[in-house]
Design a protein around this motif. Structure first.
Motif, mmCIF file in Angstrom:
data_model
loop_
_atom_site.group_PDB
_atom_site.id
_atom_site.type_symbol
_atom_site.label_atom_id
_atom_site.label_comp_id
_atom_site.label_asym_id
_atom_site.label_seq_id
_atom_site.Cartn_x
_atom_site.Cartn_y
_atom_site.Cartn_z
ATOM 1 N N UNK A 1 30.047 -0.306 -29.607
ATOM 2 C CA UNK A 1 28.777 -0.389 -30.043
ATOM 3 C C UNK A 1 27.831 -1.187 -29.410
ATOM 4 N N UNK B 1 21.177 3.298 -31.405
ATOM 5 C CA UNK B 1 22.490 3.712 -31.852
ATOM 6 C C UNK B 1 22.786 4.934 -31.633
ATOM 7 N N UNK B 2 21.781 5.815 -31.934
ATOM 8 C CA UNK B 2 22.224 7.348 -32.369
ATOM 9 C C UNK B 2 22.247 7.858 -30.799
ATOM 10 N N UNK C 1 28.889 12.318 -22.953
ATOM 11 C CA UNK C 1 28.994 13.313 -22.683
ATOM 12 C C UNK C 1 28.371 13.874 -21.129
ATOM 13 N N UNK D 1 35.498 12.179 -25.961
ATOM 14 C CA UNK D 1 34.096 11.755 -26.214
ATOM 15 C C UNK D 1 34.298 10.516 -27.110
ATOM 16 N N UNK D 2 34.545 9.297 -26.597
ATOM 17 C CA UNK D 2 34.996 8.352 -27.348
ATOM 18 C C UNK D 2 34.058 7.704 -28.445
ATOM 19 N N UNK D 3 32.966 7.444 -27.794
ATOM 20 C CA UNK D 3 31.934 6.701 -28.494
ATOM 21 C C UNK D 3 32.566 5.454 -28.892
ATOM 22 N N UNK E 1 15.610 9.695 -30.021
ATOM 23 C CA UNK E 1 16.739 9.180 -30.886
ATOM 24 C C UNK E 1 16.808 7.563 -30.501
ATOM 25 N N UNK F 1 26.453 8.484 -28.498
ATOM 26 C CA UNK F 1 27.380 9.547 -28.475
ATOM 27 C C UNK F 1 26.975 10.383 -27.420
ATOM 28 N N UNK F 2 25.519 10.612 -26.997
ATOM 29 C CA UNK F 2 25.132 11.558 -26.160
ATOM 30 C C UNK F 2 25.599 11.084 -24.665
#
Lengths: 151, 370, 168
Positions: free
Chosen positions: B160, B62-63, B70, B155-157, B59, B66-67
């Motif tokens: 950035x 930036x992608x 978790x 799972x806030x993300x 990935x 979100x992982x």
């Protein structure tokens, strides 16, 4: 001596019980009766996706630029488009979004340049089958219709 | 020879299986018992292994953010902070001051949330059922702040690479101050319920003792190290994101047993409120995002950045080969390394103490297994 | 990697002690590391712990570079409480090489080396209990190697233990 009295008469346990009994007052109830009263959701909540339409003309705002599909970490958006020869622009034909694999991270919403794809406040996304969780364009524009219970 | 009947003490192997209410996730502990006393333990982990490090190689930067939330799902904002700091160091950019102060506020709220989960579940395992409801009620207030700010509760993300995505919403400061004012008396209430309580004191003192030399040998960090008497916190030793501007204390314990860890974490919650109040007073104006290109391609290199997560030292070792995807992402999880010390702490204890010890290490299986 | 060189009295004592076993002292973005020969890693760890005060092993990990002849790069990250300093020790090992285990110096290396074995297949000599830690015991293959595709699973294990044909 004081410590001995505290031990015999269970004062430390009674102090704890005093806290618990103070919370029996009805003003401290925090339970929400869920299906009857809906919770208040924040405006920025990342819930169900929705394709927005122009408020006046009713046409879709999406320009089929495919930026949301490129931004998605799970590659679950498929944008189908065809080129309109008169206006020389791309027009949206199909838009597929797989909510069963979506992590609701918001990267697609951040990537959309025209605010067509938006994550709304809907959180009731259950469906009876795996295929039902893959949303096509019509489902995306209308939004999910969860069952409303009447008492 | 000796008449051995089935009444002679032989070793009993008991499986505290992956489905167990007290193991804080899918942790399997195989206990070797002599009656009620534990002779040895063995942890079997890997039931929640999702291959996050392998996903990271496929990935873009930036992608992948979100992982990362978790892994330690109880305290997701800290993970995001560590990852963003690591990639920002690779790119050699620094987030603007306004973003740094807001990051500190959200991360300290996150620390309080993580310690509240620890408090509720640990006391639930020991037998005190009531604090769980109170701590989760406080956690609701923090989750509401996160929801209003970035859109998700758990799972806030939230962060950035280069700063923040969202501007603060109207009423953020007021919500945080209301939370701080509501929360400090609650900590005193928890202490009234729990600290002097003779049942808790009897179950927690001299259980799971790990002294300072053992902590350093086993690589244990976080509140466990501080309860053993070592006054060390990464926020003071190698400050990041502007932590050197804030005035707070590092609580330490004396014996390194479960009761000291309990006191250290309660005091850390109070110090977190102190940091939040100081940070709220000094949010500067300005941009929230640094000049970071749209397509992030860091130069070839590697970097290791670690932060003081609520559970210990959380580190990110990122190797970049010049392309848009990282070549290797290594997450150094505090719970994985702290869990090794379970064997040392549980020898000679009773079975009920093993439950208390697992609770006091404060593990989250998402982080142990990744 | 655009490294700069790293000079300090620690590097001087290290090169006085180990000579040419240490290939290079570098620094990148302010983080110091040294590249050593594989057989010298454990003596260096031991010397750093006893003489220089680096008593906390933060992490052991590996990176796979399949196009190099020495395929894996083992990385040890150390921290010293007294100096408040963090250094890295890097060494390159080929496939099949068995480096010595660091558990004699730092007990925390136990699970960390088990994870490196599980994910990369690097076996450590002298490790008390080397078996898989995150993957199931009978799994074939080492997932974090670059020639293990992301969608691959050990089909035999899945068929036997889960009773399904995996759809991947």
């Amino acid at each position: 001596m004081r410590k001995l009295l505290r031990r015999i008469f269970l004062i430390d346990l009674i102090e704890g019980l005093a806290v618990t009994f103070r919370y029996q007052h009805p003003k401290y109830i925090t339970t929400e009766q869920y299906p009857a009263e809906r919770p208040k959701i924040a405006e920025r909540y990342r819930g169900a996706p929705r394709l927005n339409n122009h408020p006046e003309t009713g046409e879709t705002l999406c320009i089929a630029c495919n930026l949301c599909a490129l931004a998605c970490p799970e590659n679950l958006i498929v944008v189908g488009s065809e080129r309109n020869e008169q206006t020389r622009r791309k027009e949206l034909t199909t838009f597929t979004y797989d909510t069963s694999r979506c992590m609701f991270c918001g990267l697609c919403e951040d990537a959309c340049p025209v605010d067509a794809l938006e994550l709304t406040q809907d959180f009731e996304l259950a469906s009876y089958s795996r295929e039902g969780a893959i949303w096509d364009r019509q489902m995306l524009e209308e939004g999910p219709r969860p069952a409303r219970y009447k008492y | 020879m000796a008449d051995s009947t089935f009444l002679d003490s032989t070793e009993l192997v008991l499986n505290m299986g992956p489905q167990h209410p007290s193991t804080h996730g899918v942790l399997r502990v195989i206990l070797k018992l002599d009656g009620e006393k534990v002779l040895g333990t063995e942890c079997v982990i890997g039931y929640l292994h999702r291959g996050v490090e392998k996903i990271g190689e496929n990935r873009t930067y930036q992608m992948f953010a979100p992982y990362v939330d978790r892994t330690d799902y109880v305290a997701a904002v800290s993970n995001g902070l560590g990852y963003c700091l690591a990639v920002e160091k690779l790119l050699n950019v620094e987030a603007p001051p306004r973003a740094q102060v807001v990051r500190v506020i959200l991360t300290e709220l996150n620390r309080i949330a993580s310690h509240l989960v620890w408090l509720g579940t640990h006391c639930l395992d020991i037998g005190a059922i009531t604090p769980l409801f109170y701590t989760f009620r406080e956690r609701e207030m923090i989750m509401n702040i996160y929801e209003k700010y970035c859109g998700a509760r758990l799972t806030t993300h939230a962060f950035r690479i280069g700063g923040l995505q969202y501007e603060l919403y109207d009423g953020f400061e007021q919500d945080c101050r209301e939370f701080c004012d509501w929360f400090l008396p609650r900590v005193d209430e928890y202490e009234q319920l729990l600290t002097g309580n003779r049942i808790l004191v009897a179950r927690m003192t001299n259980v799971g003792v790990l002294n300072a030399a053992d902590c350093k040998a086993y690589g244990v960090t976080g509140p466990m190290l501080r309860a053993a008497g070592v006054k060390w916190d990464l926020r003071k030793a190698q400050p990041y994101s502007g932590y050197e501007q804030y005035d707070f204390e590092i609580p330490t314990g004396v014996n390194g047993d479960t009761y000291d860890r309990y006191l250290v974490r309660m005091e850390e919650m109070r110090q977190s409120v102190r940091i939040i109040r100081q940070a709220l007073d000094r949010i500067p104006d300005g941009p929230i995002m640094a000049k970071v290109p749209k397509v992030i391609k860091p130069p070839v290199g590697e970097v290791y950045v670690s932060i003081e997560a609520p559970k210990g030292e959380l580190g990110y070792f990122i190797v970049s080969d010049g392309s848009t995807q990282p070549y290797r992402v290594r997450i150094r999880p505090p719970s994985f390394v702290n869990l090794q010390a379970l064997d040392k702490m549980a020898r000679g204890a009773l079975v009920a103490d093993v439950v208390a010890i697992i609770g006091t290490i404060d593990i989250v299986l998402g982080e142990v297994d990744r | 990697m655009a490294t700069t060189s790293w000079e300090s009295e620690l590097t001087q004592s290290l090169s006085a002690q180990f000579g040419d076993k240490i290939v290079e002292f570098c620094s990148y973005l302010g983080q110091n590391f040294l590249i050593a020969r594989p057989e010298a890693v454990i003596p260096i760890l031991d010397w750093l712990k006893t003489e220089a005060g680096f008593d906390y092993l933060v992490d052991i990990t590996a990176v796979d570079y399949p196009e190099r002849p020495e395929r894996f790069e083992l990385i040890y990250i150390l921290y010293s409480f007294s100096r408040n300093e963090r250094i890295r020790i890097k060494t390159s090992v080929p496939d099949g090489y068995r480096p010595a285990s660091a558990t004699v110096v730092h007990p925390t290396a136990n699970w960390l080396e088990r994870e490196v074995f599980d994910m990369f297949g690097i076996e450590f000599e002298g490790h008390p209990d080397l078996r898989r830690i995150l993957m199931p015991e009978e799994w074939q293959g080492h997932p974090l190697r670059k020639d293990y595709p992301i969608l691959q699973q050990d089909q035999a294990w899945v068929r036997e233990n889960l009773g399904i044909e995996s759809a991947q």
